[in-house]
Design a protein around this motif. Structure first.
Motif, PDB file in Angstrom:
ATOM      1  N   VAL A 103      23.022  52.028 -17.924  1.00  0.00           N
ATOM      2  CA  VAL A 103      23.150  51.923 -16.469  1.00  0.00           C
ATOM      3  C   VAL A 103      23.434  50.487 -16.048  1.00  0.00           C
ATOM      4  O   VAL A 103      24.175  50.251 -15.085  1.00  0.00           O
TER       5      VAL A 103
ATOM      6  N   GLN B 115      21.147  46.482 -10.522  1.00  0.00           N
ATOM      7  CA  GLN B 115      20.951  47.835 -11.028  1.00  0.00           C
ATOM      8  C   GLN B 115      20.170  48.684 -10.039  1.00  0.00           C
ATOM      9  O   GLN B 115      20.458  49.878  -9.871  1.00  0.00           O
ATOM     10  N   SER B 116      19.218  48.094  -9.362  1.00  0.00           N
ATOM     11  CA  SER B 116      18.448  48.857  -8.375  1.00  0.00           C
ATOM     12  C   SER B 116      19.325  49.294  -7.217  1.00  0.00           C
ATOM     13  O   SER B 116      19.175  50.408  -6.699  1.00  0.00           O
TER      14      SER B 116
ATOM     15  N   CYS C  46      21.321  52.269  -8.453  1.00  0.00           N
ATOM     16  CA  CYS C  46      20.494  53.478  -8.564  1.00  0.00           C
ATOM     17  C   CYS C  46      20.185  54.075  -7.194  1.00  0.00           C
ATOM     18  O   CYS C  46      20.185  55.297  -7.019  1.00  0.00           O
TER      19      CYS C  46
ATOM     20  N   LYS D  83      21.516  57.830  -6.081  1.00  0.00           N
ATOM     21  CA  LYS D  83      20.625  58.885  -5.615  1.00  0.00           C
ATOM     22  C   LYS D  83      20.939  59.283  -4.181  1.00  0.00           C
ATOM     23  O   LYS D  83      20.883  60.467  -3.820  1.00  0.00           O
TER      24      LYS D  83
ATOM     25  N   THR E 281      18.614  61.082  -9.577  1.00  0.00           N
ATOM     26  CA  THR E 281      18.690  59.818 -10.288  1.00  0.00           C
ATOM     27  C   THR E 281      19.707  59.925 -11.416  1.00  0.00           C
ATOM     28  O   THR E 281      20.158  61.022 -11.785  1.00  0.00           O
ATOM     29  N   THR E 282      20.056  58.783 -11.986  1.00  0.00           N
ATOM     30  CA  THR E 282      20.991  58.791 -13.122  1.00  0.00           C
ATOM     31  C   THR E 282      20.395  59.536 -14.312  1.00  0.00           C
ATOM     32  O   THR E 282      21.110  60.232 -15.043  1.00  0.00           O
TER      33      THR E 282
END
Length: 304
Positions: free
Chosen positions: A249, A261-262, A265, A269, A275-276
């Motif tokens: 990710v 990354q957050s 994500c 979503k 989620t991934t």
């Protein structure tokens, strides 16, 4: 003027910039070869193995096997660093016009710039034209007849683009066609930026529009703004990378140009409702088709 068969082998360069009314059927095979197509020419590209690397003044990209490209904008450079094979049919608008026939009662629109999946019929016609141009004595059909068949098939392949012409600004068909070609240039630039971030001023300059005029014209023709189209492509790319690859990710985050990354994500979503990790655990993968939002929705329904 004749239809010329032009083979290219490794380490060769073919420059078509000299004035010419011939239709050139170019067959590239090998590595470190280059083909230069002048501005405003129409060219049809068909990768056969490993793809073909293309470079325009404002972007570079790889056209992969299974795809086709019709180009009629600025100059185009093509080549292969790896061992690959591809076909290209190149010529001036006047050269192509000799093999284009409009349907009865319909105006002659000509080929429009586009990039799409290649149908089996178009692939066969492209290969057949190359074979007939190379050895015309072995085919019962005249090479010009095969070129006409390819031109007609490409025109039919672009019916969806032709349907957009009434939405374009312009009092005449020629003006509307010029408007559509400008907007297709913008669409192409957006597609070439995989990270999904676009500079609206740069896009507007490529079409010789102001940013406001570009947004309005683009929405009138395609039903969404350039930014909305870029965001949709970014979401589709995210779904593809998460579902169809094992890429971490963090690498997907970097590839799509997210700040963290957050942030990726949260966006994933918010778009797909999962989620991934949940997306990768779905028992029955549902591939996302380009240009639609139904696949993620179906996937969410399955997860529910």
């Amino acid at each position: 003027m004749p239809i010329l068969y032009r083979p290219l082998r490794s380490h060769e360069l073919l420059d078509l910039s000299a004035p010419d009314d011939s239709l050139h059927v170019c067959h590239g095979g090998g590595r470190n070869l280059q083909l230069a197509v002048p501005s405003r020419w129409i060219s049809f590209w068909l990768p056969l193995k490993e793809g073909v690397e293309l470079e325009a003044p404002d972007c570079r990209w790889l056209l992969r096997p299974g795809e086709l490209l019709v180009w009629r904008d600025g100059p185009l450079q093509a080549g292969n660093r790896r061992d690959g094979r591809w076909l290209a049919v190149c010529g001036s608008p006047a050269a192509w016009a000799r093999y284009q026939r409009a349907r009865p009662g319909e105006p002659a629109i000509g080929l429009l710039p586009s990039e799409s999946r290649c149908t089996r019929a178009l692939r066969r016609l492209g290969v057949r034209l190359a074979r007939v141009a190379r050895r015309p004595e072995l085919c019962p059909l005249d090479v010009g007849a095969v070129a006409g068949m390819l031109s007609a098939a490409l025109t039919e392949h672009q019916r969806d683009l032709h349907a957009l012409l009434p939405r374009c600004a312009g009092r005449t068909l020629l003006r509307r066609q010029q408007t559509l070609m400008r907007l297709l240039r913008v669409r192409h630039l957006i597609r070439r930026h995989d990270e999904g971030r676009v500079d609206l001023a740069q896009l507007a300059a490529s079409a010789n529009y102001s940013p406001c005029h570009l947004i309005r014209s683009y929405r009138d023709v395609f039903g969404e703004t350039p930014s909305e189209y870029a965001a949709r492509l970014r979401s589709e790319r995210a779904w593809q990378l998460v579902r169809e690859t094992r890429m971490p990710v963090c690498e997907i985050t970097a590839a799509l140009g997210f700040e963290s990354q957050s942030a990726f994500c949260r966006a994933f979503k918010g778009t797909f409702g999962m989620t991934t990790t949940q997306a990768r655990r779905l028992a029955d993968p549902v591939p996302l088709r380009a240009g639609t939002a139904c696949a993620p929705e179906m996937a969410c329904a399955q997860a529910a």
